[in-house]
Scaffold this active site. Structure first.
Site, PDB file in Angstrom:
ATOM      1  N   LYS A  61       0.839  -1.211   0.000  1.00  0.00           N
ATOM      2  CA  LYS A  61       0.000   0.000   0.000  1.00  0.00           C
ATOM      3  C   LYS A  61       0.871   1.257   0.000  1.00  0.00           C
ATOM      4  O   LYS A  61       0.684   2.168  -0.804  1.00  0.00           O
ATOM      5  CB  LYS A  61      -0.934   0.011   1.231  1.00  0.00           C
ATOM      6  CG  LYS A  61      -1.810  -1.227   1.359  1.00  0.00           C
ATOM      7  CD  LYS A  61      -2.715  -1.169   2.570  1.00  0.00           C
ATOM      8  CE  LYS A  61      -2.016  -1.195   3.921  1.00  0.00           C
ATOM      9  NZ  LYS A  61      -1.329  -2.473   4.230  1.00  0.00           N
ATOM     10  N   ARG A 114      -9.753   0.716   8.734  1.00  0.00           N
ATOM     11  CA  ARG A 114      -9.400  -0.666   9.074  1.00  0.00           C
ATOM     12  C   ARG A 114     -10.511  -1.381   9.814  1.00  0.00           C
ATOM     13  O   ARG A 114     -10.362  -2.562  10.146  1.00  0.00           O
ATOM     14  CB  ARG A 114      -8.165  -0.644   9.989  1.00  0.00           C
ATOM     15  CG  ARG A 114      -6.849  -0.828   9.277  1.00  0.00           C
ATOM     16  CD  ARG A 114      -5.775  -0.638  10.307  1.00  0.00           C
ATOM     17  NE  ARG A 114      -4.640  -1.477  10.091  1.00  0.00           N
ATOM     18  CZ  ARG A 114      -3.532  -1.082   9.475  1.00  0.00           C
ATOM     19  NH1 ARG A 114      -3.434   0.128   8.998  1.00  0.00           N
ATOM     20  NH2 ARG A 114      -2.524  -1.910   9.352  1.00  0.00           N
ATOM     21  N   ARG A 163      11.912  -5.629   5.269  1.00  0.00           N
ATOM     22  CA  ARG A 163      11.741  -4.194   4.978  1.00  0.00           C
ATOM     23  C   ARG A 163      12.722  -3.298   5.758  1.00  0.00           C
ATOM     24  O   ARG A 163      13.004  -3.513   6.923  1.00  0.00           O
ATOM     25  CB  ARG A 163      10.315  -3.770   5.335  1.00  0.00           C
ATOM     26  CG  ARG A 163      10.114  -2.268   5.271  1.00  0.00           C
ATOM     27  CD  ARG A 163       8.676  -1.860   5.311  1.00  0.00           C
ATOM     28  NE  ARG A 163       7.875  -2.517   6.314  1.00  0.00           N
ATOM     29  CZ  ARG A 163       6.550  -2.456   6.343  1.00  0.00           C
ATOM     30  NH1 ARG A 163       5.890  -1.804   5.423  1.00  0.00           N
ATOM     31  NH2 ARG A 163       5.887  -3.069   7.297  1.00  0.00           N
ATOM     32  N   ARG A 165      11.076  -1.525  11.449  1.00  0.00           N
ATOM     33  CA  ARG A 165       9.955  -1.319  12.361  1.00  0.00           C
ATOM     34  C   ARG A 165       9.898  -2.390  13.439  1.00  0.00           C
ATOM     35  O   ARG A 165      10.167  -3.555  13.173  1.00  0.00           O
ATOM     36  CB  ARG A 165       8.646  -1.315  11.561  1.00  0.00           C
ATOM     37  CG  ARG A 165       8.375   0.031  10.946  1.00  0.00           C
ATOM     38  CD  ARG A 165       7.264   0.030   9.944  1.00  0.00           C
ATOM     39  NE  ARG A 165       6.088  -0.739  10.314  1.00  0.00           N
ATOM     40  CZ  ARG A 165       4.978  -0.756   9.583  1.00  0.00           C
ATOM     41  NH1 ARG A 165       4.902  -0.034   8.473  1.00  0.00           N
ATOM     42  NH2 ARG A 165       3.952  -1.486   9.942  1.00  0.00           N
ATOM     43  N   ARG A 168      -0.757  -9.300  13.292  1.00  0.00           N
ATOM     44  CA  ARG A 168      -1.242  -8.272  12.353  1.00  0.00           C
ATOM     45  C   ARG A 168      -2.119  -8.912  11.278  1.00  0.00           C
ATOM     46  O   ARG A 168      -3.136  -8.355  10.892  1.00  0.00           O
ATOM     47  CB  ARG A 168      -0.044  -7.558  11.694  1.00  0.00           C
ATOM     48  CG  ARG A 168       0.662  -6.604  12.637  1.00  0.00           C
ATOM     49  CD  ARG A 168       2.057  -6.241  12.150  1.00  0.00           C
ATOM     50  NE  ARG A 168       2.079  -5.440  10.946  1.00  0.00           N
ATOM     51  CZ  ARG A 168       3.188  -5.204  10.238  1.00  0.00           C
ATOM     52  NH1 ARG A 168       4.353  -5.709  10.629  1.00  0.00           N
ATOM     53  NH2 ARG A 168       3.140  -4.435   9.186  1.00  0.00           N
TER      54      ARG A 168
END
Ligand code: AP5
Length: 215
Positions: free
Chosen positions: A13, A88, A127, A161, A172
């Site tokens: 996203k 969400r 990431r 993160r 998640r």
């Protein structure tokens, strides 16, 4: 043009939103980025938010709707907004509809990005993000350049993160399927849903996003 990018953690996203900002002059509203900014403020609210995010749970509707309301009013919109990671929950979706209506705006499209769970885990655990400009990298698919400098801003510090680990990622994903995936049916019923395959090279996915927006 106001659009929502909807998809599980790691679907891409943020990556696609940044391209849409550059090419179409849209304003990106990422509740994840806003909450990380609140987290680093060191306030009591910031500390509470940090714990929730590290576990991979959702921050309360009240907090995130408040953040979006503030930005919608302050930013004016320009060519429109890209909502990244918001809404969400069904309550957030209803609230967004009301906020846009209050401003005389409409939602053009909700792009659902579909990616399988194994690929999602691989994406988030690899990431890295430029600490200066937020450009996103990946250990395998988009490594940090060998000279250690960000391609966008030349920054040399990169962060990972706290919630980009397998344990938090499992939670998640569960949270996504439980709380957020009902929005797929919600926006289908509103005639706004366009689903695309989020697997493939970043440019290929971008072409699918463009195709969905012009459909
Ligand atoms: P948030 O920051 O929104 O995270 P997320 O939804 O979990 O999404 P990610 O940022 O992990 O993934 P992304 O889809 O943007 O993928 P990206 O482009 O970075 O939320 C974090 C937390 O904040 C939540 O868990 C919650 O606690 C809280 N929160 C946020 N919003 C909330 C709300 N509305 N209500 C309540 N709580 C809220 O890509 C991922 C990686 O994959 C990158 O390394 C990238 O380089 C790579 N990649 C991207 N595209 C491709 C591709 N096509 N092929 C290969 N690799 C790719």
């Amino acid at each position: 043009m106001n659009i929502i990018l909807l998809g599980p953690p790691g679907a891409g996203k943020g990556t696609q939103a940044r391209t849409l900002v550059e090419e179409r002059g849209l304003v990106q509203l990422s509740t994840g980025d806003m909450l990380r900014a609140a987290k680093s403020s060191g306030t009591e609210m910031g500390n509470r938010v940090a714990e929730v995010m590290a576990r991979g749970d959702l921050v309360t509707d009240e907090i995130v709707i408040g953040l979006i309301e503030e930005r919608l009013t302050a930013d004016g919109g320009g060519n429109g907004f890209i909502f990244d990671g918001f809404p969400r929950t069904l309550a957030q979706a209803d609230a967004l509809g009301e906020l846009l209506e209050k401003q005389g705006q409409t939602l053009q499209a909700v792009i659902e990005m579909r990616v399988n769970d194994d690929a999602l885990v691989a994406r988030v655990t690899g990431r890295a993000t430029c600490a200066t400009c937020g450009e996103v990298y990946h250990d395998q698919t988009r490594p940090i350049p060998e000279d250690g400098k960000c391609v966008k801003c030349g920054g040399t510090e990169f962060t990972r993160r706290a919630d980009d680990n397998e344990d938090a990622m499992r939670n998640r994903l569960l949270t996504y399927y439980r709380e957020t995936s009902p929005l797929i049916g919600y926006y289908y019923a509103h005639g706004k849903l366009r689903s695309i395959d989020g697997l493939g090279a970043i440019d290929e996915v971008k072409a699918r996003v463009d195709g969905a927006l012009s459909a």
